[in-house]
Scaffold this motif. Structure first.
Motif, PDB file in Angstrom:
ATOM      1  N   ARG A   1       0.830  -1.194   0.000  1.00 47.05           N
ATOM      2  CA  ARG A   1       0.000   0.000   0.000  1.00 47.05           C
ATOM      3  C   ARG A   1       0.877   1.262   0.000  1.00 47.05           C
ATOM      4  O   ARG A   1       0.665   2.171  -0.801  1.00 47.05           O
ATOM      5  CB  ARG A   1      -0.889  -0.033   1.244  1.00 47.05           C
ATOM      6  CG  ARG A   1      -2.002   0.970   1.236  1.00 47.05           C
ATOM      7  CD  ARG A   1      -2.930   0.694   2.419  1.00 47.05           C
ATOM      8  NE  ARG A   1      -4.011   1.659   2.463  1.00 47.05           N
ATOM      9  CZ  ARG A   1      -3.880   2.872   2.951  1.00 47.05           C
ATOM     10  NH1 ARG A   1      -2.724   3.275   3.412  1.00 47.05           N
ATOM     11  NH2 ARG A   1      -4.909   3.710   2.953  1.00 47.05           N
ATOM     12  N   VAL A   2       1.877   1.268   0.870  1.00 45.49           N
ATOM     13  CA  VAL A   2       2.747   2.451   0.938  1.00 45.49           C
ATOM     14  C   VAL A   2       3.499   2.645  -0.371  1.00 45.49           C
ATOM     15  O   VAL A   2       3.576   3.757  -0.915  1.00 45.49           O
ATOM     16  CB  VAL A   2       3.729   2.331   2.123  1.00 45.49           C
ATOM     17  CG1 VAL A   2       4.790   3.407   2.040  1.00 45.49           C
ATOM     18  CG2 VAL A   2       2.976   2.427   3.433  1.00 45.49           C
ATOM     19  N   LEU A   3       4.033   1.548  -0.925  1.00 43.74           N
ATOM     20  CA  LEU A   3       4.799   1.679  -2.169  1.00 43.74           C
ATOM     21  C   LEU A   3       3.916   2.202  -3.290  1.00 43.74           C
ATOM     22  O   LEU A   3       4.322   3.047  -4.087  1.00 43.74           O
ATOM     23  CB  LEU A   3       5.398   0.324  -2.567  1.00 43.74           C
ATOM     24  CG  LEU A   3       6.504  -0.211  -1.665  1.00 43.74           C
ATOM     25  CD1 LEU A   3       6.985  -1.563  -2.168  1.00 43.74           C
ATOM     26  CD2 LEU A   3       7.671   0.763  -1.610  1.00 43.74           C
ATOM     27  N   LEU A   4       2.677   1.688  -3.346  1.00 44.83           N
ATOM     28  CA  LEU A   4       1.804   2.081  -4.439  1.00 44.83           C
ATOM     29  C   LEU A   4       1.295   3.517  -4.284  1.00 44.83           C
ATOM     30  O   LEU A   4       0.906   4.152  -5.257  1.00 44.83           O
ATOM     31  CB  LEU A   4       0.618   1.118  -4.528  1.00 44.83           C
ATOM     32  CG  LEU A   4       0.993  -0.277  -5.030  1.00 44.83           C
ATOM     33  CD1 LEU A   4      -0.165  -1.243  -4.883  1.00 44.83           C
ATOM     34  CD2 LEU A   4       1.425  -0.221  -6.485  1.00 44.83           C
ATOM     35  N   ILE A   5       1.318   4.016  -3.067  1.00 37.86           N
ATOM     36  CA  ILE A   5       0.843   5.383  -2.829  1.00 37.86           C
ATOM     37  C   ILE A   5       1.935   6.408  -3.114  1.00 37.86           C
ATOM     38  O   ILE A   5       1.657   7.575  -3.371  1.00 37.86           O
ATOM     39  CB  ILE A   5       0.351   5.492  -1.364  1.00 37.86           C
ATOM     40  CG1 ILE A   5      -1.132   5.205  -1.304  1.00 37.86           C
ATOM     41  CG2 ILE A   5       0.630   6.839  -0.774  1.00 37.86           C
ATOM     42  CD1 ILE A   5      -1.686   5.258   0.069  1.00 37.86           C
ATOM     43  N   LEU A   6       3.188   5.943  -3.106  1.00 36.21           N
ATOM     44  CA  LEU A   6       4.321   6.876  -3.235  1.00 36.21           C
ATOM     45  C   LEU A   6       4.165   7.935  -4.338  1.00 36.21           C
ATOM     46  O   LEU A   6       4.446   9.110  -4.089  1.00 36.21           O
ATOM     47  CB  LEU A   6       5.619   6.104  -3.449  1.00 36.21           C
ATOM     48  CG  LEU A   6       6.424   5.770  -2.192  1.00 36.21           C
ATOM     49  CD1 LEU A   6       7.714   5.074  -2.589  1.00 36.21           C
ATOM     50  CD2 LEU A   6       6.752   7.023  -1.399  1.00 36.21           C
ATOM     51  N   PRO A   7       3.733   7.565  -5.548  1.00 33.70           N
ATOM     52  CA  PRO A   7       3.669   8.602  -6.592  1.00 33.70           C
ATOM     53  C   PRO A   7       2.798   9.788  -6.206  1.00 33.70           C
ATOM     54  O   PRO A   7       3.036  10.910  -6.649  1.00 33.70           O
ATOM     55  CB  PRO A   7       3.051   7.854  -7.785  1.00 33.70           C
ATOM     56  CG  PRO A   7       3.397   6.444  -7.572  1.00 33.70           C
ATOM     57  CD  PRO A   7       3.391   6.244  -6.085  1.00 33.70           C
ATOM     58  N   TRP A   8       1.803   9.531  -5.367  1.00 37.97           N
ATOM     59  CA  TRP A   8       0.926  10.606  -4.933  1.00 37.97           C
ATOM     60  C   TRP A   8       1.667  11.597  -4.042  1.00 37.97           C
ATOM     61  O   TRP A   8       1.318  12.777  -3.966  1.00 37.97           O
ATOM     62  CB  TRP A   8      -0.260   9.996  -4.180  1.00 37.97           C
ATOM     63  CG  TRP A   8      -1.404  10.913  -3.939  1.00 37.97           C
ATOM     64  CD1 TRP A   8      -1.568  12.188  -4.406  1.00 37.97           C
ATOM     65  CD2 TRP A   8      -2.567  10.626  -3.168  1.00 37.97           C
ATOM     66  NE1 TRP A   8      -2.765  12.698  -3.973  1.00 37.97           N
ATOM     67  CE2 TRP A   8      -3.399  11.761  -3.219  1.00 37.97           C
ATOM     68  CE3 TRP A   8      -2.994   9.504  -2.440  1.00 37.97           C
ATOM     69  CZ2 TRP A   8      -4.627  11.806  -2.561  1.00 37.97           C
ATOM     70  CZ3 TRP A   8      -4.212   9.568  -1.805  1.00 37.97           C
ATOM     71  CH2 TRP A   8      -5.014  10.708  -1.865  1.00 37.97           C
ATOM     72  N   ALA A   9       2.697  11.118  -3.372  1.00 36.61           N
ATOM     73  CA  ALA A   9       3.421  11.974  -2.432  1.00 36.61           C
ATOM     74  C   ALA A   9       4.391  12.902  -3.152  1.00 36.61           C
ATOM     75  O   ALA A   9       4.952  13.798  -2.537  1.00 36.61           O
ATOM     76  CB  ALA A   9       4.170  11.113  -1.424  1.00 36.61           C
TER      77      ALA A   9
END
Lengths: 296, 340
Positions: free
Chosen positions: B152-160
């Motif tokens: 979940r964290v890895l997949l959210i990274l681009p949003w950050a």
């Protein structure tokens, strides 16, 4: 890296409890993990690539030879931080984004509360207006706002950008905070009103302290909006010492003789702090967004 | 976007229309709701001053021929003695009615229809992939799974990552000489691609960038939506012998409807107006071939001789398109019985 098609593992009941894992066949399990690993790689790769490149000397950044790290160096960072206006741009961005955030939140908190709690005439219209403002293209507001700023002598000032960013932040903050207030039980309001508190006291003393996580997340989101905005920053700011990061970094990659090595270092410097806070805040961010979006 | 679900503790029944008692309706409404109105007042004032006043001006501007060159009403020249002499500008801007619209829509000025086509292509492809990939990943992440938190964290990274940084990162990777994508192409025996030489491949780079930027938002919102679906529904479906695919179609998708409808509408609007990705990734290259309406308007307003009135015309047209789209969208939902 094996990327299996998205639909390979048959979708199984979400939330079906721990039974789900034991019932999944090994093949489905492999497919599931392979898909997720593939997707994670795609998500992480560009970031990792920029980070790696930022540690390479210029000639290796701009070489067609594939290398992870070659002659690692901190020279790019040193150059960006000492030889360019990057620190000034960063400071400009921080000031502008912080002002946008503070003013935006101050104004939208009560509005979000009123929209969440009171069914007053005009409520539906206001919610509609917030949605409609999301449709406003930068193109329709940028020229009139530019002219107003020019008339007020505010072109090339931080104030002009803060004002422009409020047009983006205020409707969005109100919307998200409404969603967050919706998630706080109304029985608290009722209890406070039985205790004799008026609507303002209820808001200020009871609800606002409870809403602190939501406020923090909304604040952060509006901060990021201002942090990453390009169009207004490109149009309103003219001198090098007033650039924001979003515009200043374009200086590293002009049409000819682009300095990608400095750009990558600057990108890392811009992203790391924002990303850390973002990852910390994202859980609340999402619940606020979905709540605001699904409940009228 | 409002239904009456929103927990009004002091619910007001709409006042009966025929009520002639003194203090007037407005007065009683004020007595009852003044605190709510006071609370929303700052935002309403700001919206009025910062959005609707400029909006009105923008609409008016679109009916003039105002540009950077003719914006002065008077031309002042300094005489030798130091005093200023001002004469009315012979070629000052004037109201020209619908000329801008005619020029733009007939293609006499700019490339509206081409940009409109590119915008549609851009919006549809981005939103379809955002939603499709986001939904797929959300379904995968919504099951019991080892390492779910890490994925979940890895997949959210681009949003950050701020959008402008993502745009630079992808332009760097798509660089024709040393970009890693071309290098990888070569490594697997493909030809290096000249991404920015053809508008189709150039648009592809922007679409890929925007998909990368936007999928995490979709994934996370849909995941949030899935977690609100009661598990009894799945259990009931399972008892009825529904296959996983049937459960997905008959339980998950309907349960996601409210969230989906919102994110699809917002996603479409945001993508339609997405400025930084196109502006920074392709910059409209080659030769304006990947310009979308928003960047076209920006170029009209701030490049060359700044054509403020033409940019406003663009703005009015873009807004009209989006408003029509939203109205049709809502109507389509209503027809399907969605109360929204």
């Amino acid at each position: 890296m094996t990327v299996t098609p998205m639909a390979a593992p048959a979708p199984k009941a979400p939330g079906a409890g721990p039974r789900g894992r034991s019932r999944r066949s090994p093949l489905a399990s492999i497919g599931l993990h392979a898909t997720l690993i593939g997707a994670s790689l795609i998500a992480v790769f560009p970031i990792a690539w920029v980070v790696l490149s930022s540690f390479k000397p210029g000639q290796w950044v701009q070489s067609s030879e594939l290398s992870l790290v070659k002659e690692p160096t901190l020279a790019n960072y040193e150059y960006v931080l000492t030889q360019t206006n990057f620190p000034t741009w960063m400071l400009n961005s921080v000031i502008i984004a912080a002002c946008t955030m503070l003013i935006g939140i101050l104004m939208s908190a009560t509005t979000g509360y009123a929209l969440s709690r009171f069914n007053f005439p005009g409520r539906r219209h206001l919610l509609m207006v917030f949605l409609v403002t999301q449709m406003f293209p930068v193109a329709i507001l940028i020229v009139p706002i530019y002219q107003i700023m020019a008339a007020l002598g505010l072109i090339n000032t931080h104030a002009s950008l803060v004002i422009a960013y409020l047009t983006i932040a205020v409707p969005f903050c109100s919307w998200m905070l409404k969603g967050y207030f919706d998630s706080i039980s109304t029985s608290l309001d009722e209890a406070a009103s039985i205790d004799g508190a008026g609507p303002f006291a209820t808001f200020w003393k009871v609800i606002l302290p409870l809403a602190r996580p939501g406020i923090a997340v909304t604040a952060f989101y509006s901060f990021l909006t201002a942090w990453g905005e390009v169009a207004y920053a490109s149009a309103f700011i003219q001198t090098d010492d007033r650039f924001t990061l979003a515009y200043g970094m374009q200086q590293f990659v002009p049409q000819f003789n682009a300095q990608w090595e400095y750009l990558t270092a600057a990108a890392v410097l811009v992203t790391v702090p924002a990303a850390l806070v973002f990852l910390y805040a994202q859980r609340h961010l999402v619940s606020g967004l979905t709540a605001g979006g699904t409940k009228g | 976007m409002s239904t009456a679900t929103a927990t009004p503790p002091a619910r007001t029944s709409p006042p009966p229309p025929r009520d002639t008692r003194r203090p007037g309706r407005l007065r009683r409404s004020w007595d009852k709701h003044w605190y709510a109105w006071v609370m929303v007042a700052p935002v309403v004032i700001v919206l009025g001053v910062l959005i609707f006043y400029p909006l009105g001006r923008g609409i008016l501007l679109s009916f003039t021929n105002l540009t950077e060159a003719n914006q002065l009403a008077e031309i002042c020249t300094k005489s030798i003695t130091g005093s200023e002499v001002c004469k009315p500008n012979p070629s000052a801007w004037e109201v020209v009615g619908f000329d801008n619209y005619v020029d733009l829509l007939s293609g006499r000025v700019g490339e509206f229809w081409r940009q409109f086509g590119v915008t549609l292509l851009w919006t549809v492809s981005c939103v379809v992939f955002h939603y499709g990939i986001g939904l797929g990943l959300a379904v995968l992440l919504n099951r019991p799974l080892r390492g779910r938190g890490i994925y979940r964290v890895l997949l959210i990274l681009p949003w950050a990552v701020p959008a402008f940084v993502s745009a630079f990162a992808w332009r760097f990777m798509f660089n024709e000489q040393f970009g890693v994508i071309n290098t990888l192409f070569e490594a697997v025996g493909l030809d290096r691609a000249e991404w920015f030489a053809d508008w189709r491949t150039a648009l592809l780079t922007a679409v890929v960038t925007n998909i990368w930027v936007g999928v995490p938002f979709m994934m996370v919102t849909l995941l949030g939506g899935m977690q609100t679906i009661p598990s009894e529904q799945y259990e009931a479906a399972e008892i009825d012998g529904a296959t996983p695919w049937q459960r997905f179609v008959n339980v998950t998708l309907p349960g996601l409807r409210p969230v989906s409808m919102t994110v699809l509408l917002l996603g479409t609007i945001w993508t339609f107006n997405m400025f930084p990705i196109i502006f920074l990734v392709t910059g409209g290259e080659p030769a304006g071939g990947t310009e979308i309406l928003v960047t076209g308007a920006y170029r009209a307003a701030f490049e060359g001789i700044r054509n403020y009135s033409l940019a406003s015309t663009y703005g009015v047209l873009i807004l009209s398109i989006l408003l029509v789209f939203s109205v049709l969208y809502r109507r389509a939902l209503r027809k399907q019985g969605e109360v929204w």
